[in-house]
Design a protein around this motif. Structure first.
Motif, PDB file in Angstrom:
ATOM      1  N   PRO A 113      48.171 -11.094  65.448  1.00 58.92           N
ATOM      2  CA  PRO A 113      47.975  -9.648  65.534  1.00 58.92           C
ATOM      3  C   PRO A 113      47.191  -9.051  64.365  1.00 58.92           C
ATOM      4  N   VAL A 114      47.258  -9.654  63.178  1.00 52.99           N
ATOM      5  CA  VAL A 114      46.522  -9.129  62.027  1.00 52.99           C
ATOM      6  C   VAL A 114      45.021  -9.294  62.250  1.00 52.99           C
ATOM      7  N   LYS A 115      44.601 -10.492  62.664  1.00 52.94           N
ATOM      8  CA  LYS A 115      43.185 -10.709  62.962  1.00 52.94           C
ATOM      9  C   LYS A 115      42.732  -9.807  64.112  1.00 52.94           C
ATOM     10  N   TRP A 116      43.576  -9.685  65.114  1.00 53.98           N
ATOM     11  CA  TRP A 116      43.236  -8.864  66.285  1.00 53.98           C
ATOM     12  C   TRP A 116      42.959  -7.417  65.891  1.00 53.98           C
ATOM     13  N   LEU A 117      43.724  -6.883  64.942  1.00 53.41           N
ATOM     14  CA  LEU A 117      43.594  -5.475  64.556  1.00 53.41           C
ATOM     15  C   LEU A 117      42.453  -5.223  63.583  1.00 53.41           C
ATOM     16  N   PHE A 118      42.207  -6.163  62.665  1.00 53.87           N
ATOM     17  CA  PHE A 118      41.354  -5.825  61.528  1.00 53.87           C
ATOM     18  C   PHE A 118      40.060  -6.635  61.407  1.00 53.87           C
ATOM     19  N   ASN A 119      39.950  -7.808  62.068  1.00 57.32           N
ATOM     20  CA  ASN A 119      38.766  -8.643  61.833  1.00 57.32           C
ATOM     21  C   ASN A 119      37.534  -8.194  62.600  1.00 57.32           C
ATOM     22  N   VAL A 120      37.710  -7.748  63.842  1.00 55.86           N
ATOM     23  CA  VAL A 120      36.579  -7.411  64.704  1.00 55.86           C
ATOM     24  C   VAL A 120      36.758  -5.973  65.199  1.00 55.86           C
ATOM     25  N   LYS A 121      35.717  -5.190  65.049  1.00 53.83           N
ATOM     26  CA  LYS A 121      35.802  -3.787  65.453  1.00 53.83           C
ATOM     27  C   LYS A 121      35.712  -3.626  66.967  1.00 53.83           C
ATOM     28  N   GLU A 122      34.701  -4.220  67.602  1.00 59.83           N
ATOM     29  CA  GLU A 122      34.511  -4.113  69.049  1.00 59.83           C
ATOM     30  C   GLU A 122      35.168  -5.305  69.740  1.00 59.83           C
ATOM     31  N   ARG A 123      36.492  -5.289  69.799  1.00 59.86           N
ATOM     32  CA  ARG A 123      37.210  -6.455  70.319  1.00 59.86           C
ATOM     33  C   ARG A 123      36.915  -6.704  71.791  1.00 59.86           C
ATOM     34  N   GLU A 124      37.058  -5.693  72.616  1.00 57.54           N
ATOM     35  CA  GLU A 124      36.875  -5.863  74.061  1.00 57.54           C
ATOM     36  C   GLU A 124      35.449  -6.293  74.388  1.00 57.54           C
ATOM     37  N   ILE A 148      35.013 -16.540  65.068  1.00 52.28           N
ATOM     38  CA  ILE A 148      34.921 -15.092  64.846  1.00 52.28           C
ATOM     39  C   ILE A 148      36.165 -14.565  64.146  1.00 52.28           C
ATOM     40  N   GLY A 149      37.307 -15.209  64.383  1.00 56.10           N
ATOM     41  CA  GLY A 149      38.571 -14.715  63.843  1.00 56.10           C
ATOM     42  C   GLY A 149      39.122 -13.553  64.639  1.00 56.10           C
ATOM     43  N   LEU A 150      39.015 -13.645  65.990  1.00 58.51           N
ATOM     44  CA  LEU A 150      39.455 -12.534  66.829  1.00 58.51           C
ATOM     45  C   LEU A 150      40.962 -12.488  66.994  1.00 58.51           C
ATOM     46  N   GLY A 151      41.638 -13.623  66.805  1.00 60.37           N
ATOM     47  CA  GLY A 151      43.094 -13.630  66.904  1.00 60.37           C
ATOM     48  C   GLY A 151      43.632 -13.763  68.308  1.00 60.37           C
ATOM     49  N   ILE A 152      42.840 -14.351  69.234  1.00 61.37           N
ATOM     50  CA  ILE A 152      43.321 -14.554  70.600  1.00 61.37           C
ATOM     51  C   ILE A 152      43.117 -16.012  70.988  1.00 61.37           C
TER      52      ILE A 152
END
Length: 316
Positions: free
Chosen positions: A123-134, A180-184
């Motif tokens: 969840p940390v990577k998901w929230l903060f590593n990539v701005k345009e996640r979707e 990328i470090g997206l966290g998924i």
């Protein structure tokens, strides 16, 4: 009198403000995390911890902030089609989109519809590593599937490539998301449709049927081969064992004859005359023991003449 009322009023406002601050502090200090989530907590915008399910406390007035992230829920994204409600009964219908059209390795067009299933594992990577996640998920998904379709011929894509493309797609997407470090993590790729464009669809359906029939014939041939070969091998093994048994029998018989001859020879060396007479008598006994076969002797009884019974077989 007015001054006293003013003091009382000021005192009341003060306590109201204090009470409101206490309530606000209590409200902003408490938060809940559901069983399917983890909460990421920041202080003045800086990450400090991740907490699991249950009630939790934090510093009030926005000093600490929490972000609940679903980590056990499987999320999905659709490509090449969109499922919408239509009709009076709100029935679901798939609408094909432009992104479904792709180019194969032999420069043919196919329409591809797929869904990816993924979970948030960090969840940390998901929230903060990539701005345009979707948008990042969309770009990677389209790029990977387009690459895998482009590596194959249209016949391969239309016939039996769904599982190999799905397995390779999962691996490639997860490697990209890790970099990328997206966290998924992608757990599955499911293809709703891989079909030829409408103008040539019937022809490719016929080709696919022919390939399936060919594959079926090959499988039937393999099955027949697998059924017959063990039988032939078993029969060959049986014949080999029979031959080995016969060879062993003949060898043992020959060894016995040799041993018997050597024994007679040893006796002959010790007593030639007696041995000759014994052999002669044993031979004559063998000849005359069969009463069904007549025997002719010469006049001097020096030899036995072979005789063939012309009435043998019941003829007179």
């Amino acid at each position: 009198m007015d001054e006293q009322k003013a003091k009382k009023k000021g005192f009341s406002v003060k306590w109201i403000v204090i009470l409101a601050l206490i309530v606000l502090a209590g409200v902003t200090s408490f938060y809940m995390v559901s069983a399917t989530e983890q909460a990421v907590v920041t202080r003045f915008g800086k990450y400090i911890k991740t907490v699991g399910a249950g009630p939790h406390l934090k510093l009030p007035f926005g000093i600490d902030k929490h972000y609940n992230v679903p980590v056990t829920v499987e999320l999905t994204k659709q490509y090449g089609f969109r499922t919408t409600k239509a009709g009076r009964n709100n029935e679901y219908r798939n609408n094909i989109t432009e992104e479904s059209t792709m180019l194969t390795g032999d420069l043919n067009l196919v329409e591809v519809e797929w869904t990816i299933y993924y979970r948030i594992n960090d969840p940390v990577k998901w929230l903060f590593n990539v701005k345009e996640r979707e948008n990042t998920i969309d770009d990677v998904s389209r790029s990977v599937i387009s690459t895998l379709i482009g590596d194959r011929s249209i016949q391969n894509v239309l016939s039996n490539a769904r599982i190999p493309i799905s397995e390779a797609g999962i691996t490639m997407m997860n490697e990209t998301f890790d970099k990328i470090g997206l966290g998924i993590v992608v757990t599955n790729i499911q293809f709703q449709n891989i079909i030829a464009p409408e103008g040539v669809r019937d022809s490719f359906i016929d080709v696919t049927k022919a390939m399936q029939e060919m594959e079926s014939s090959i499988n039937e041939g393999k099955e027949a081969y697998n059924n017959e070969i063990p039988k032939a091998e078993g029969e060959a093994k049986r014949q080999e064992q029979i031959a080995e048994g016969y060879a062993t029998e003949r060898i043992n018989q020959a060894k016995g004859d040799v041993a018997r001859f050597n024994s007679v020879y040893e006796e002959y060396k010790r007593s030639p005359r007696v041995t000759k007479e014994r052999i002669y008598l044993e031979t004559m006994e063998e000849i005359f023991s069969d009463e069904t076969k007549p025997t002719i002797l010469d006049s001097e009884l020096k030899n036995v003449v072979p005789f063939k019974d012309l009435n043998e077989g019941g003829k007179n």
